[in-house]
Design a protein around this motif. Structure first.
Motif, PDB file in Angstrom:
ATOM      1  N   ASN A  72       0.804  -1.233   0.000  1.00 56.93           N
ATOM      2  CA  ASN A  72       0.000   0.000   0.000  1.00 56.93           C
ATOM      3  C   ASN A  72       0.836   1.282   0.000  1.00 56.93           C
ATOM      4  OD1 ASN A  72       0.911  -0.033   2.569  1.00 56.93           O
ATOM      5  ND2 ASN A  72      -1.104  -0.051   3.579  1.00 56.93           N
ATOM      6  N   THR A  73       2.172   1.147  -0.168  1.00 53.96           N
ATOM      7  CA  THR A  73       2.983   2.360  -0.371  1.00 53.96           C
ATOM      8  C   THR A  73       3.088   2.689  -1.860  1.00 53.96           C
ATOM      9  OG1 THR A  73       5.073   1.142  -0.445  1.00 53.96           O
ATOM     10  CG2 THR A  73       4.365   1.950   1.723  1.00 53.96           C
ATOM     11  N   ASN A  74       2.639   1.778  -2.709  1.00 54.51           N
ATOM     12  CA  ASN A  74       2.623   2.082  -4.150  1.00 54.51           C
ATOM     13  C   ASN A  74       1.502   3.091  -4.422  1.00 54.51           C
ATOM     14  OD1 ASN A  74       2.001   1.905  -7.042  1.00 54.51           O
ATOM     15  ND2 ASN A  74       3.553   0.292  -7.016  1.00 54.51           N
ATOM     16  N   LEU A  75       1.831   4.138  -5.151  1.00 50.18           N
ATOM     17  CA  LEU A  75       0.848   5.204  -5.416  1.00 50.18           C
ATOM     18  C   LEU A  75      -0.355   4.687  -6.221  1.00 50.18           C
ATOM     19  CD1 LEU A  75       1.142   8.002  -4.277  1.00 50.18           C
ATOM     20  CD2 LEU A  75       2.124   8.764  -6.438  1.00 50.18           C
ATOM     21  N   ALA A  76      -0.124   3.664  -7.028  1.00 49.26           N
ATOM     22  CA  ALA A  76      -1.221   3.070  -7.809  1.00 49.26           C
ATOM     23  C   ALA A  76      -2.171   2.328  -6.858  1.00 49.26           C
ATOM     24  CB  ALA A  76      -0.657   2.107  -8.845  1.00 49.26           C
ATOM     25  N   TYR A  77      -1.601   1.636  -5.868  1.00 46.58           N
ATOM     26  CA  TYR A  77      -2.419   0.960  -4.849  1.00 46.58           C
ATOM     27  C   TYR A  77      -3.259   2.011  -4.114  1.00 46.58           C
ATOM     28  CZ  TYR A  77      -3.469  -2.221  -0.935  1.00 46.58           C
ATOM     29  OH  TYR A  77      -4.100  -3.008  -0.006  1.00 46.58           O
ATOM     30  N   ARG A  78      -2.589   3.118  -3.740  1.00 50.80           N
ATOM     31  CA  ARG A  78      -3.300   4.145  -2.966  1.00 50.80           C
ATOM     32  C   ARG A  78      -4.418   4.793  -3.787  1.00 50.80           C
ATOM     33  NH1 ARG A  78       0.774   7.943  -1.130  1.00 50.80           N
ATOM     34  NH2 ARG A  78      -1.089   9.122  -0.640  1.00 50.80           N
ATOM     35  N   ALA A  79      -4.222   4.852  -5.092  1.00 47.94           N
ATOM     36  CA  ALA A  79      -5.278   5.401  -5.963  1.00 47.94           C
ATOM     37  C   ALA A  79      -6.502   4.478  -5.931  1.00 47.94           C
ATOM     38  CB  ALA A  79      -4.755   5.548  -7.385  1.00 47.94           C
ATOM     39  N   ALA A  80      -6.263   3.167  -5.956  1.00 47.39           N
ATOM     40  CA  ALA A  80      -7.383   2.207  -5.919  1.00 47.39           C
ATOM     41  C   ALA A  80      -8.095   2.261  -4.569  1.00 47.39           C
ATOM     42  CB  ALA A  80      -6.856   0.801  -6.189  1.00 47.39           C
ATOM     43  N   GLU A  81      -7.278   2.392  -3.490  1.00 42.66           N
ATOM     44  CA  GLU A  81      -7.842   2.482  -2.140  1.00 42.66           C
ATOM     45  C   GLU A  81      -8.727   3.724  -2.015  1.00 42.66           C
ATOM     46  OE1 GLU A  81      -5.163   1.052   1.596  1.00 42.66           O
ATOM     47  OE2 GLU A  81      -4.635   2.931   0.654  1.00 42.66           O
ATOM     48  N   LEU A  82      -8.233   4.842  -2.596  1.00 41.63           N
ATOM     49  CA  LEU A  82      -8.993   6.093  -2.555  1.00 41.63           C
ATOM     50  C   LEU A  82     -10.333   5.926  -3.279  1.00 41.63           C
ATOM     51  CD1 LEU A  82      -9.039   9.216  -1.933  1.00 41.63           C
ATOM     52  CD2 LEU A  82      -8.054   9.534  -4.212  1.00 41.63           C
ATOM     53  N   MET A  83     -10.322   5.285  -4.441  1.00 40.55           N
ATOM     54  CA  MET A  83     -11.567   5.069  -5.193  1.00 40.55           C
ATOM     55  C   MET A  83     -12.535   4.215  -4.373  1.00 40.55           C
ATOM     56  SD  MET A  83     -11.372   6.788  -7.966  1.00 40.55           S
ATOM     57  CE  MET A  83     -12.322   6.261  -9.388  1.00 40.55           C
ATOM     58  N   ALA A  84     -11.993   3.199  -3.679  1.00 43.02           N
ATOM     59  CA  ALA A  84     -12.864   2.317  -2.880  1.00 43.02           C
ATOM     60  C   ALA A  84     -13.523   3.092  -1.738  1.00 43.02           C
ATOM     61  CB  ALA A  84     -12.048   1.141  -2.351  1.00 43.02           C
ATOM     62  N   THR A  85     -12.767   4.023  -1.105  1.00 46.70           N
ATOM     63  CA  THR A  85     -13.371   4.767   0.007  1.00 46.70           C
ATOM     64  C   THR A  85     -14.300   5.886  -0.496  1.00 46.70           C
ATOM     65  OG1 THR A  85     -11.373   6.095   0.164  1.00 46.70           O
ATOM     66  CG2 THR A  85     -11.568   4.327   1.749  1.00 46.70           C
ATOM     67  N   GLN A  86     -13.978   6.469  -1.652  1.00 41.45           N
ATOM     68  CA  GLN A  86     -14.821   7.556  -2.185  1.00 41.45           C
ATOM     69  C   GLN A  86     -16.127   7.020  -2.788  1.00 41.45           C
ATOM     70  OE1 GLN A  86     -14.032  11.122  -2.513  1.00 41.45           O
ATOM     71  NE2 GLN A  86     -12.564  10.594  -0.930  1.00 41.45           N
ATOM     72  N   PHE A  87     -16.074   5.795  -3.328  1.00 41.57           N
ATOM     73  CA  PHE A  87     -17.251   5.245  -4.025  1.00 41.57           C
ATOM     74  C   PHE A  87     -17.593   3.861  -3.464  1.00 41.57           C
ATOM     75  CE2 PHE A  87     -14.909   8.075  -6.879  1.00 41.57           C
ATOM     76  CZ  PHE A  87     -15.886   9.043  -7.104  1.00 41.57           C
ATOM     77  N   PRO A  88     -18.027   3.810  -2.190  1.00 43.65           N
ATOM     78  CA  PRO A  88     -18.243   2.518  -1.526  1.00 43.65           C
ATOM     79  C   PRO A  88     -19.300   1.650  -2.222  1.00 43.65           C
ATOM     80  CG  PRO A  88     -19.010   4.361  -0.147  1.00 43.65           C
ATOM     81  CD  PRO A  88     -18.268   4.951  -1.297  1.00 43.65           C
ATOM     82  N   GLU A  89     -20.325   2.300  -2.814  1.00 41.87           N
ATOM     83  CA  GLU A  89     -21.375   1.487  -3.476  1.00 41.87           C
ATOM     84  C   GLU A  89     -20.821   0.783  -4.701  1.00 41.87           C
ATOM     85  OE1 GLU A  89     -24.931   3.717  -4.250  1.00 41.87           O
ATOM     86  OE2 GLU A  89     -25.120   4.235  -2.119  1.00 41.87           O
ATOM     87  N   ALA A  90     -20.045   1.541  -5.490  1.00 38.07           N
ATOM     88  CA  ALA A  90     -19.436   0.936  -6.691  1.00 38.07           C
ATOM     89  C   ALA A  90     -18.460  -0.159  -6.283  1.00 38.07           C
ATOM     90  CB  ALA A  90     -18.721   2.003  -7.511  1.00 38.07           C
ATOM     91  N   PHE A  91     -17.712   0.082  -5.200  1.00 36.29           N
ATOM     92  CA  PHE A  91     -16.738  -0.916  -4.735  1.00 36.29           C
ATOM     93  C   PHE A  91     -17.453  -2.203  -4.343  1.00 36.29           C
ATOM     94  CE2 PHE A  91     -13.818  -2.297  -1.092  1.00 36.29           C
ATOM     95  CZ  PHE A  91     -12.948  -2.980  -1.944  1.00 36.29           C
ATOM     96  N   SER A  92     -18.589  -2.067  -3.625  1.00 37.15           N
ATOM     97  CA  SER A  92     -19.261  -3.312  -3.208  1.00 37.15           C
ATOM     98  C   SER A  92     -19.924  -4.010  -4.408  1.00 37.15           C
ATOM     99  CB  SER A  92     -20.233  -3.084  -2.055  1.00 37.15           C
ATOM    100  OG  SER A  92     -21.217  -2.200  -2.473  1.00 37.15           O
ATOM    101  N   LYS A  93     -20.256  -3.233  -5.443  1.00 37.46           N
ATOM    102  CA  LYS A  93     -20.844  -3.854  -6.639  1.00 37.46           C
ATOM    103  C   LYS A  93     -19.767  -4.515  -7.509  1.00 37.46           C
ATOM    104  CE  LYS A  93     -23.607  -2.665 -10.698  1.00 37.46           C
ATOM    105  NZ  LYS A  93     -24.180  -1.580 -11.466  1.00 37.46           N
ATOM    106  N   TYR A  94     -18.682  -3.775  -7.778  1.00 34.30           N
ATOM    107  CA  TYR A  94     -17.675  -4.269  -8.745  1.00 34.30           C
ATOM    108  C   TYR A  94     -16.504  -4.994  -8.077  1.00 34.30           C
ATOM    109  CZ  TYR A  94     -20.120  -1.500 -12.279  1.00 34.30           C
ATOM    110  OH  TYR A  94     -21.069  -0.985 -13.124  1.00 34.30           O
ATOM    111  N   ARG A  95     -16.372  -4.853  -6.762  1.00 33.64           N
ATOM    112  CA  ARG A  95     -15.332  -5.527  -5.954  1.00 33.64           C
ATOM    113  C   ARG A  95     -13.914  -5.010  -6.239  1.00 33.64           C
ATOM    114  NH1 ARG A  95     -17.516 -10.538  -4.175  1.00 33.64           N
ATOM    115  NH2 ARG A  95     -16.012 -10.260  -2.493  1.00 33.64           N
ATOM    116  N   GLY A  96     -12.916  -5.835  -5.898  1.00 32.77           N
ATOM    117  CA  GLY A  96     -11.524  -5.369  -5.899  1.00 32.77           C
ATOM    118  C   GLY A  96     -10.912  -5.231  -7.287  1.00 32.77           C
ATOM    119  N   VAL A  97      -9.627  -4.790  -7.305  1.00 29.29           N
ATOM    120  CA  VAL A  97      -8.916  -4.643  -8.590  1.00 29.29           C
ATOM    121  C   VAL A  97      -7.497  -5.185  -8.508  1.00 29.29           C
ATOM    122  CG1 VAL A  97     -10.105  -2.665  -9.641  1.00 29.29           C
ATOM    123  CG2 VAL A  97      -8.289  -2.249  -8.011  1.00 29.29           C
ATOM    124  N   GLU A  98      -7.084  -5.723  -9.644  1.00 29.25           N
ATOM    125  CA  GLU A  98      -5.696  -6.153  -9.805  1.00 29.25           C
ATOM    126  C   GLU A  98      -5.041  -5.145 -10.751  1.00 29.25           C
ATOM    127  OE1 GLU A  98      -5.137  -9.990 -11.806  1.00 29.25           O
ATOM    128  OE2 GLU A  98      -3.797 -10.411 -10.107  1.00 29.25           O
TER     129      GLU A  98
END
Ligand code: ATP
Length: 324
Positions: A72-98
């Motif tokens: 989670n020190t990778n800036l790309a990881y942190r971008a995904a984490e930010l999207m998950a916290t900003q858009f919780p409904e979309a995250f629970s619908k579409y789930r995680g990312v690789e």
């Protein structure tokens, strides 16, 4: 669509002026960042970023470069984490990312490698999760991750002020050729560069703190911006500037020598260090001249640790490569 491939270009700084920073001498921003006036330029050298939906809630990062962290020190990881916290409904619908990073941009080089990866992940997840975010919404999210991330979204040529998040697009500079030169084993910490600048010049180089807004807007009417509007490449090259050269070049004699070797070659329009370094770039009128300069520099410094890339200015930031 369950996956996208994005092209994430690097940037160079045509201009970098430190207007204020976190010391007592220069104006202290509440968030501790430096007040900057920069001109940023996207270049053809780029990473490829894959974003792929997972059936679990995890974020996974893979990278082909051993020095790039995948946690989670990778800036790309942190971008995904930010999207998950900003858009919780979309995250629970579409789930995680690789996220798969095919790293071509040298690391810790002053070329915004991490920032452009983060910008690509914001754009990729916006597509994966069908959010329909606007460019300015993506830039606002980017500003939460790092100073260069907002610029990396749309890229091209732009003035960046504040800590880098206040962007004013400039006319595109297409097809100026560039030689990039970087010692593979040399990395400069951006935090170290700014901190050292503050220690060395924060007191002696006090700027008029009441006049910050005027100083930030002065860049808009400065000589290099006029040259960009005029598409006068020779004049742009004459007006390149980077305050951080004052601390990085004395501390890294190898980079100083490289900078001098390049400056003394025939045919170059101008040369400067990019961002906090240690990459040095030169501007040239043609690809042939850039290839010729590459040979000349290689001959002058026959060190295998020295990486040389020929590239050019481009007019865009993150682009969609393919989708499946
Ligand atoms: P900038 O020009 O924005 O200051 P930079 O080009 O100098 O950036 P980066 O390549 O972004 O520097 O790397 C800085 C540090 O960030 C590296 O040492 C690396 O450990 C870490 N890092 C985190 N995420 C990434 C990433 N996706 N790509 C590269 N480095 C990353």
């Amino acid at each position: 669509m369950h996956s996208y491939t994005l092209i994430a270009p690097a940037k160079i700084n045509l201009y970098l002026e430190i207007i204020g920073d976190a010391s007592g001498g220069l104006r202290q921003r509440p968030d501790g960042y430096h007040e900057l006036a920069m001109i940023l330029q996207s270049i053809g050298l780029a990473d490829q970023i894959g974003v792929h939906s997972l059936s679990t809630d995890s974020i996974r990062v893979h990278c082909n470069h051993p020095q790039v962290p995948t946690d989670n020190t990778n800036l790309a990881y942190r971008a995904a984490e930010l999207m998950a916290t900003q858009f919780p409904e979309a995250f629970s619908k579409y789930r995680g990312v690789e996220i798969t990073i095919n790293k071509q941009i040298p690391v810790a080089a002053g070329l915004a490698g991490g920032s452009t990866n983060a910008a690509a992940v914001l754009v990729g997840i916006d597509l994966l999760w069908k959010l329909g975010l606007t460019q300015s919404e993506l830039e606002e999210l980017g500003a939460k991750l790092g100073s260069d991330v907002p610029f990396c979204v749309a890229g091209g040529t732009a003035i960046a002020t504040g800590r880098g998040e206040q962007l004013s697009p400039l006319p595109s500079l297409d097809n100026i050729y560039i030689l990039l030169a970087k010692y593979r084993s040399l990395e400069v910490s951006t935090a170290w560069a700014y901190q050292t600048y503050r220690q060395q010049f924060g007191n002696s180089d006090i700027r008029d703190t009441n006049n910050l807004a005027a100083r930030a807007s002065a860049v808009h009417s400065g000589a290099i911006v006029k040259a960009i509007f005029d598409k006068d490449v020779r004049q742009i090259a004459q007006k390149l500037h980077n305050d951080l050269e004052r601390v990085v070049l004395p501390a890294y004699p190898q980079v100083l020598q490289l900078r001098e070797v390049i400056a003394n070659q025939e045919g170059i329009l101008g040369t400067m260090m990019s961002g906090s370094g240690p990459t040095v770039f030169a501007l040239l009128e043609s690809q042939q001249q850039a290839e010729q300069l590459k040979l000349q520099v290689r001959e002058a410094i026959p060190d295998e640790d020295l990486e040389l890339f020929v590239t050019r200015t481009i007019t865009h930031g993150i682009q969609i490569g393919s989708s499946v």
